[in-house]
Design a protein around this motif. Structure first.
Motif, PDB file in Angstrom:
ATOM      1  N   ILE A   1      16.564 -28.117  23.270  1.00 38.56           N
ATOM      2  CA  ILE A   1      17.330 -29.309  23.629  1.00 38.56           C
ATOM      3  C   ILE A   1      16.603 -30.572  23.170  1.00 38.56           C
ATOM      4  CG2 ILE A   1      18.413 -28.210  25.641  1.00 38.56           C
ATOM      5  CD1 ILE A   1      16.258 -30.269  27.114  1.00 38.56           C
ATOM      6  N   LEU A   2      17.351 -31.650  23.171  1.00 36.62           N
ATOM      7  CA  LEU A   2      16.792 -32.968  22.867  1.00 36.62           C
ATOM      8  C   LEU A   2      17.020 -33.843  24.096  1.00 36.62           C
ATOM      9  CD1 LEU A   2      15.463 -34.653  20.667  1.00 36.62           C
ATOM     10  CD2 LEU A   2      17.721 -35.200  19.792  1.00 36.62           C
ATOM     11  N   PRO A   3      15.974 -34.156  24.859  1.00 36.12           N
ATOM     12  CA  PRO A   3      16.155 -34.996  26.055  1.00 36.12           C
ATOM     13  C   PRO A   3      16.828 -36.324  25.707  1.00 36.12           C
ATOM     14  CG  PRO A   3      13.965 -34.022  26.020  1.00 36.12           C
ATOM     15  CD  PRO A   3      14.580 -33.731  24.682  1.00 36.12           C
ATOM     16  N   LEU A   4      17.553 -36.861  26.677  1.00 37.08           N
ATOM     17  CA  LEU A   4      18.372 -38.042  26.419  1.00 37.08           C
ATOM     18  C   LEU A   4      17.547 -39.240  25.973  1.00 37.08           C
ATOM     19  CD1 LEU A   4      20.855 -37.702  29.416  1.00 37.08           C
ATOM     20  CD2 LEU A   4      21.237 -37.109  27.023  1.00 37.08           C
ATOM     21  N   ASP A   5      16.356 -39.443  26.578  1.00 39.02           N
ATOM     22  CA  ASP A   5      15.563 -40.611  26.174  1.00 39.02           C
ATOM     23  C   ASP A   5      15.056 -40.453  24.741  1.00 39.02           C
ATOM     24  OD1 ASP A   5      13.804 -38.581  26.790  1.00 39.02           O
ATOM     25  OD2 ASP A   5      12.416 -39.825  27.928  1.00 39.02           O
ATOM     26  N   GLY A   6      14.688 -39.218  24.353  1.00 40.14           N
ATOM     27  CA  GLY A   6      14.269 -38.977  22.977  1.00 40.14           C
ATOM     28  C   GLY A   6      15.404 -39.167  21.988  1.00 40.14           C
ATOM     29  N   PHE A   7      16.603 -38.739  22.391  1.00 44.98           N
ATOM     30  CA  PHE A   7      17.779 -38.905  21.534  1.00 44.98           C
ATOM     31  C   PHE A   7      18.077 -40.389  21.313  1.00 44.98           C
ATOM     32  CE2 PHE A   7      22.497 -39.288  21.290  1.00 44.98           C
ATOM     33  CZ  PHE A   7      22.677 -38.654  20.067  1.00 44.98           C
ATOM     34  N   GLU A   8      18.012 -41.169  22.379  1.00 45.82           N
ATOM     35  CA  GLU A   8      18.271 -42.605  22.253  1.00 45.82           C
ATOM     36  C   GLU A   8      17.231 -43.274  21.359  1.00 45.82           C
ATOM     37  OE1 GLU A   8      18.540 -44.231  26.159  1.00 45.82           O
ATOM     38  OE2 GLU A   8      20.382 -43.154  26.660  1.00 45.82           O
ATOM     39  N   LYS A   9      15.968 -42.836  21.474  1.00 44.63           N
ATOM     40  CA  LYS A   9      14.908 -43.411  20.644  1.00 44.63           C
ATOM     41  C   LYS A   9      15.149 -43.086  19.165  1.00 44.63           C
ATOM     42  CE  LYS A   9       9.909 -43.392  19.934  1.00 44.63           C
ATOM     43  NZ  LYS A   9       8.609 -42.787  20.317  1.00 44.63           N
ATOM     44  N   MET A  10      15.524 -41.831  18.867  1.00 51.21           N
ATOM     45  CA  MET A  10      15.810 -41.450  17.487  1.00 51.21           C
ATOM     46  C   MET A  10      16.969 -42.269  16.921  1.00 51.21           C
ATOM     47  SD  MET A  10      15.454 -37.289  17.556  1.00 51.21           S
ATOM     48  CE  MET A  10      16.049 -37.132  15.857  1.00 51.21           C
ATOM     49  N   ASN A  11      18.006 -42.463  17.746  1.00 48.35           N
ATOM     50  CA  ASN A  11      19.154 -43.238  17.276  1.00 48.35           C
ATOM     51  C   ASN A  11      18.797 -44.695  17.043  1.00 48.35           C
ATOM     52  OD1 ASN A  11      21.135 -41.384  16.893  1.00 48.35           O
ATOM     53  ND2 ASN A  11      22.144 -41.677  18.849  1.00 48.35           N
ATOM     54  N   GLN A  12      17.933 -45.246  17.898  1.00 46.28           N
ATOM     55  CA  GLN A  12      17.537 -46.647  17.707  1.00 46.28           C
ATOM     56  C   GLN A  12      16.781 -46.814  16.400  1.00 46.28           C
ATOM     57  OE1 GLN A  12      18.473 -49.339  19.683  1.00 46.28           O
ATOM     58  NE2 GLN A  12      17.695 -50.359  17.841  1.00 46.28           N
ATOM     59  N   GLU A  13      15.962 -45.821  16.051  1.00 51.85           N
ATOM     60  CA  GLU A  13      15.228 -45.891  14.793  1.00 51.85           C
ATOM     61  C   GLU A  13      16.175 -45.848  13.603  1.00 51.85           C
ATOM     62  OE1 GLU A  13      12.495 -42.667  15.148  1.00 51.85           O
ATOM     63  OE2 GLU A  13      11.104 -43.778  16.439  1.00 51.85           O
ATOM     64  N   LEU A  14      17.260 -45.065  13.723  1.00 48.91           N
ATOM     65  CA  LEU A  14      18.260 -45.024  12.650  1.00 48.91           C
ATOM     66  C   LEU A  14      18.992 -46.360  12.546  1.00 48.91           C
ATOM     67  CD1 LEU A  14      19.805 -41.467  13.096  1.00 48.91           C
ATOM     68  CD2 LEU A  14      18.431 -42.273  11.205  1.00 48.91           C
ATOM     69  N   ILE A  15      19.348 -46.917  13.685  1.00 51.24           N
ATOM     70  CA  ILE A  15      20.037 -48.208  13.702  1.00 51.24           C
ATOM     71  C   ILE A  15      19.158 -49.283  13.070  1.00 51.24           C
ATOM     72  CG2 ILE A  15      20.899 -50.047  15.226  1.00 51.24           C
ATOM     73  CD1 ILE A  15      21.773 -47.725  17.148  1.00 51.24           C
ATOM     74  N   ASP A  16      17.830 -49.186  13.325  1.00 53.78           N
ATOM     75  CA  ASP A  16      16.890 -50.167  12.782  1.00 53.78           C
ATOM     76  C   ASP A  16      16.874 -50.186  11.257  1.00 53.78           C
ATOM     77  OD1 ASP A  16      16.129 -51.027  15.257  1.00 53.78           O
ATOM     78  OD2 ASP A  16      14.297 -49.821  15.363  1.00 53.78           O
ATOM     79  N   ILE A  17      17.186 -49.049  10.630  1.00 54.08           N
ATOM     80  CA  ILE A  17      17.191 -49.010   9.166  1.00 54.08           C
ATOM     81  C   ILE A  17      18.608 -49.022   8.604  1.00 54.08           C
ATOM     82  CG2 ILE A  17      14.965 -47.836   9.039  1.00 54.08           C
ATOM     83  CD1 ILE A  17      16.470 -45.241   8.418  1.00 54.08           C
ATOM     84  N   GLY A  18      19.583 -49.356   9.464  1.00 56.67           N
ATOM     85  CA  GLY A  18      20.951 -49.503   8.999  1.00 56.67           C
ATOM     86  C   GLY A  18      21.680 -48.190   8.794  1.00 56.67           C
ATOM     87  N   GLU A  19      21.175 -47.111   9.405  1.00 51.92           N
ATOM     88  CA  GLU A  19      21.792 -45.804   9.237  1.00 51.92           C
ATOM     89  C   GLU A  19      22.729 -45.501  10.403  1.00 51.92           C
ATOM     90  OE1 GLU A  19      20.770 -42.784   6.428  1.00 51.92           O
ATOM     91  OE2 GLU A  19      21.965 -44.600   6.360  1.00 51.92           O
TER      92      GLU A  19
END
Length: 666
Positions: A172-190
Motif C-alpha cells: 500500500i501507499l499511505p495517504l500522507d506519502g501519496f499526497e507528498k508524491m503528488n505535490q512533487e509532481l505538481i511542483d514540476i508541472g506534471e
C-alpha cells in the motif's frame, strides 16, 4: 573462513531498528545514528565481499534493474474473494457454512480489507527468498528486488518460525506519502497520480529498484500459507506473524458470532477515515483451520472467507458552475463548484472534473443534480448525473484562457488543454515565482504566495529575477507589510544567493525537472553554462534523463526570456555552478570516456561506482550507444544491455577491470 563478528552484530542490530521504526512505530535510535551504523556495515561488506548477504539491511536501497519480470508459479494458489454488500449477504454466507459444517460453533476473524496490490512472499529458514505478485492467482511476476526496498518487509525473521512458508498481504501507499508524491509532481508541472492503490501497484513493476526505494510504500500482511503451520487458527497466525517481525495491523478482531462481525463492520465504516491508509471493506474468515479445510473452495474463491465492501462515500448536490484554473505550466484544470454538502466528514464545495473529455463523457449541464464521490480519490470528484433539470444546455468547454484570453491549445495525445501564453499569463507568472521561492527551491524566508501576488499586481515583479531589485521602501507600501516584515523579506531574498546550484536549477521551473532530476543535471554538468551548451543526445546520455526531459531542458534554454532571466540572476550573484568539495584522490584519467553501469557489485554500490567515474573525469550514461566506451557489468546484468553492448562492440568490463583501469600509470 568465519564471518566477521561485527558484520553479524550490525545486521542484527539494523534489522531490529528497522522493525522498531517501520513495524512497531517506536524508534529507539536517531536517523543519524542509524545511518552511521548502516555506513559501517556497508564499509565492512565492501571489505569482505565473500560474506555478501542478499538479505543484508544494506540491500534496502535498491539499484537492481529488471527489464523483464520472471513469471513464477505460486506454490499455493492465490484465490479471489467473493464480495458482499449487505447484512443479508453475510447471513446467507453464514447459513451456507452452517449447512456444510453442521450445528457447531464457528468463530470468525474480522480484518480490514486493505486497498493495495496483492503480494505473496516466500521465506526459507527465516530469510526472504522471493516475492511474487498475485497475477492470475496461479502465477505472477517475481518482484523480489523491489519488495526488498520496502522497509516494513523483514529480510530476516526472529522467533520460532517454520522452515518454509508463504505470507500474503497488500503493498500500500499511505495517504500522507501519496499526497507528498503528488505535490512533487505538481511542483514540476506534471499530472498527479489518481489514487494510492494504482500508484502502489505500478510501483511494483518499476524496472529500477532504487526508484521503488524512494517511494514511501508499506506492506500490511494478513495470511500465512504452508505445510504443518505451528498454529490452529487464523487469529493465532496473525499473532505469530507479528512475533516473527511482520507488520500485521492490530485492527483485526476475533468475533464469536455474526452479531460481533456486524459490530466490527459498523465501527470501521465510520472510523476507517482515521486510518493512515485506504480500506474498502472488511474480510471475514472462518477462524479454525480444520473448519476451513472442511469447507474448501469453489472454482475461484474459498468458501470459508468473504469480503464485505463498504459503500463508496457518495452524495448528491447541485452543480452551480464550472470554473477553470491555470497552473504554472499553463495546464487548464476544470473545477465543479457545488452546493455545499457533507461528504466523508468534511464540507465539500468543489470537486475535480479532470479535463474536457470527462465533462463530455458525463454530459454535464449547469444546474444538474450530480453524484459526488470520495472513494479511492483524495479529492472529491463528480461521477455522474443524478437528476437533470428541464431545458439545460450541455457544458461547452472554454476555448480561451480565463485569465489572459489567449486561445488554448491541446497537443495530440495529451489529456489537458494549455494556455501557450507562458510569459504573459498572470497565474503562470505568479505560479513560477511561487515555485522559485518555495522551501525545496530557494526557500526565501518572509515571502509567501499572497505576497508574491501582491508584488506582481503592484507591478514590482514580472519574473523571479525582479525579486533581487526589491527594496524595503517598495515592499513596505504593500498591504499588511510593516517595517520588520519588509526587512525580513528583503534579507531572505539576499540570503537565497547562498542556495546551491542543484536547488537553483530546480527553482528555475523547467518542466519535468523536479528535485531529483535537478540534482542529477547539476552534478553531471557542474555549471549552467555547460548545461546550456548540451545537445539533445548529450542530455539523454545522462543517467535517468529521458528524451521528454531532455527536450524540455533544450526548449527552456533556447527561449530568449529565460536567457535574459538567467543573465540577470548571474549578475545578482545566484549560484550557477557546483562548488566542488576537495577530493585529493580525484583524477582526470577517465576524461572523455562514457561508462554505463549495470548489475550488482561487490566492491562498490552502484551510486559509489558512478561517483568514482565522475570524480575521475568520466561520464555516466543511462543507456548503451555507439558513444559508450565501456560497460561495467556486475552480477545479474540485464540481458538486453548485454545483447546491445555485444552488438555494438562496446567493451564489457568487471569492477576489478575498472579498478585496474584507474590504477594504470600510477
Amino acid at each position: 573462513m568465519e564471518l566477521p563478528k561485527r558484520i553479524l552484530e550490525l545486521r542484527e542490530l539494523l534489522h531490529q531498528h528497522n522493525y522498531n521504526y517501520y513495524v512497531l512505530d517506536n524508534p529507539t535510535i536517531s536517523d543519524y545514528d542509524f545511518d552511521q551504523l548502516l555506513k559501517e556495515l556497508q564499509s565492512l561488506e565492501n571489505q569482505y565481499p565473500e560474506f555478501a548477504d542478499p538479505n543484508s539491511p544494506t540491500q534496502r536501497v535498491g539499484g537492481m534493474i529488471t527489464k523483464n519480470f520472471e513469471t513464477v508459479v505460486h506454490e499455493y494458489r492465490m484465490y479471489s474473494l467473493d464480495n458482499s454488500y449487505s447484512r443479508e449477504d453475510l447471513l446467507d454466507w453464514e447459513n451456507r457454512i452452517q449447512k456444510m459444517l453442521g450445528d457447531v460453533p464457528v468463530q470468525y476473524t474480522c480484518e480490514l480489507k486493505y486497498d493495495g496490490a496483492s503480494i505473496s512472499i516466500t521465506y526459507e529458514n527465516g530469510k526472504l527468498l522471493r516475492a511474487v505478485t498475485r497475477g492470475d492467482g496461479f502465477q505472477g511476476d517475481d518482484v523480489t528486488q523491489n519488495i526488498k526496498t520496502i522497509k516494513s518487509v523483514p529480510l530476516q525473521l526472529k522467533g520460532n518460525f517454520p522452515p518454509k512458508f508463504d505470507i500474503r498481504g497488500e503493498i500500500i501507499l499511505p495517504l500522507d506519502g501519496f499526497e507528498k508524491m503528488n505535490q512533487e509532481l505538481i511542483d514540476i508541472g506534471e499530472t498527479p497520480y489518481s489514487n494510492p492503490r494504482n500508484t502502489a501497484s505500478g510501483s511494483l513493476k518499476l524496472q529500477d529498484s532504487s526508484e521503488v526505494a524512494r517511494r514511501p510504500l508499506d506492506c500490511l500482511l494478513y495470511s500465512i500459507t504452508g505445510n504443518n503451520l505451528p498454529f490452529p487458527t487464523q487469529f493465532d497466525g496473525l499473532q505469530a506473524a507479528r512475533d516473527w517481525s511482520f507488520k500485521v495491523p492490530n485492527q483485526s478482531k476475533l468475533a464469536q458470532n455474526m452479531h460481533e462481525v456486524f459490530e466490527f463492520i459498523d465501527y470501521w465504516d465510520v472510523h476507517r477515515h482515521d486510518l493512515p491508509y485506504e480500506t474498502d471493506g472488511v474480510v471475514i474468515k472462518v477462524n479454525d483451520f480444520h473448519q476451513q479445510q472442511e469447507l474448501g473452495y469453489t472454482a475461484k474463491a474459498p468458501r470459508w472467507a468473504i469480503a464485505y465492501k463498504f459503500k463508496a462515500e457518495q452524495v448528491t448536490t447541485t452543480l452551480n458552475s464550472i470554473t477553470y484554473q491555470v497552473g504554472r505550466t499553463g495546464a487548464i484544470t476544470p473545477v465543479a463548484n457545488l452546493e455545499p454538502v457533507q461528504l466523508a466528514g468534511t464540507i465539500v464545495k468543489r470537486a475535480s472534473l479532470h479535463n474536457a473529455d470527462q465533462i463530455e463523457k458525463l454530459d454535464l449541464r449547469i444546474g444538474d443534480s450530480v453524484y459526488v464521490e470520495k472513494g479511492g480519490e483524495i479529492i472529491p470528484k463528480v461521477i455522474g448525473v443524478a437528476q437533470r433539470g428541464p431545458a439545460l444546455e450541455p457544458v461547452v468547454y472554454i476555448t480561451h484562457c480565463p485569465e489572459c484570453q489567449t486561445e488554448l491549445i491541446r497537443k495530440e495525445g495529451e489529456a489537458q488543454h494549455y494556455c501557450p501564453n507562458y510569459y504573459g499569463c498572470p497565474p503562470q507568472i505568479i505560479g513560477r515565482i511561487e515555485h522559485y521561492i518555495s522551501r525545496k527551491a530557494m526557500d526565501i524566508e518572509g515571502l509567501g504566495g499572497e505576497t508574491v501576488a501582491l508584488l506582481y499586481h503592484n507591478g514590482l515583479v514580472h519574473d523571479y529575477s525582479d525579486l533581487y531589485e526589491l527594496t524595503v521602501d517598495q515592499v513596505i507600501q504593500l498591504d499588511r507589510m510593516a517595517q520588520k516584515s519588509s526587512e525580513n523579506l528583503v534579507n531572505g531574498i539576499e540570503k537565497s544567493k547562498e542556495v546551491p546550484f542543484e536547488r537553483v536549477l530546480f527553482a528555475l521551473g523547467i518542466r519535468y525537472v523536479g528535485e531529483t532530476v535537478a540534482k542529477k543535471l547539476a552534478r553531471h554538468y557542474k555549471s549552467i553554462e555547460a548545461l546550456q551548451a548540451a545537445s539533445l543526445m548529450d542530455l539523454i546520455l545522462v543517467d535517468e534523463i529521458g528524451e521528454r526531459i531532455a527536450q524540455s531542458v533544450l526548449e527552456f534554454f533556447e527561449n530568449e526570456n529565460n536567457q535574459r532571466i538567467i543573465t540577470r540572476l548571474k549578475a545578482f550573484g545566484i549560484q550557477f555552478e557546483v562548488v566542488e568539495k576537495f577530493n585529493p584522490n580525484a583524477t582526470n584519467k577517465l576524461q572523455g570516456k562514457t561508462f554505463v553501469v549495470s548489475g550488482v557489485f561487490e566492491k562498490f554500490n552502484r551510486d559509489d561506482l558512478k561517483i568514482s567515474i565522475e570524480e575521475n573525469g568520466g561520464k555516466v550514461g543511462s543507456s548503451i550507444s555507439a558513444k559508450t566506451d565501456y560497460v561495467i557489468a556486475g552480477a545479474n546484468m540485464g540481458p538486453a544491455k548485454l545483447e546491445k553492448a555485444t552488438k555494438l562492440g562496446v567493451p564489457i568490463i568487471s569492477e576489478d577491470d575498472y579498478i585496474q583501469l584507474l590504477n594504470e600509470n600510477n
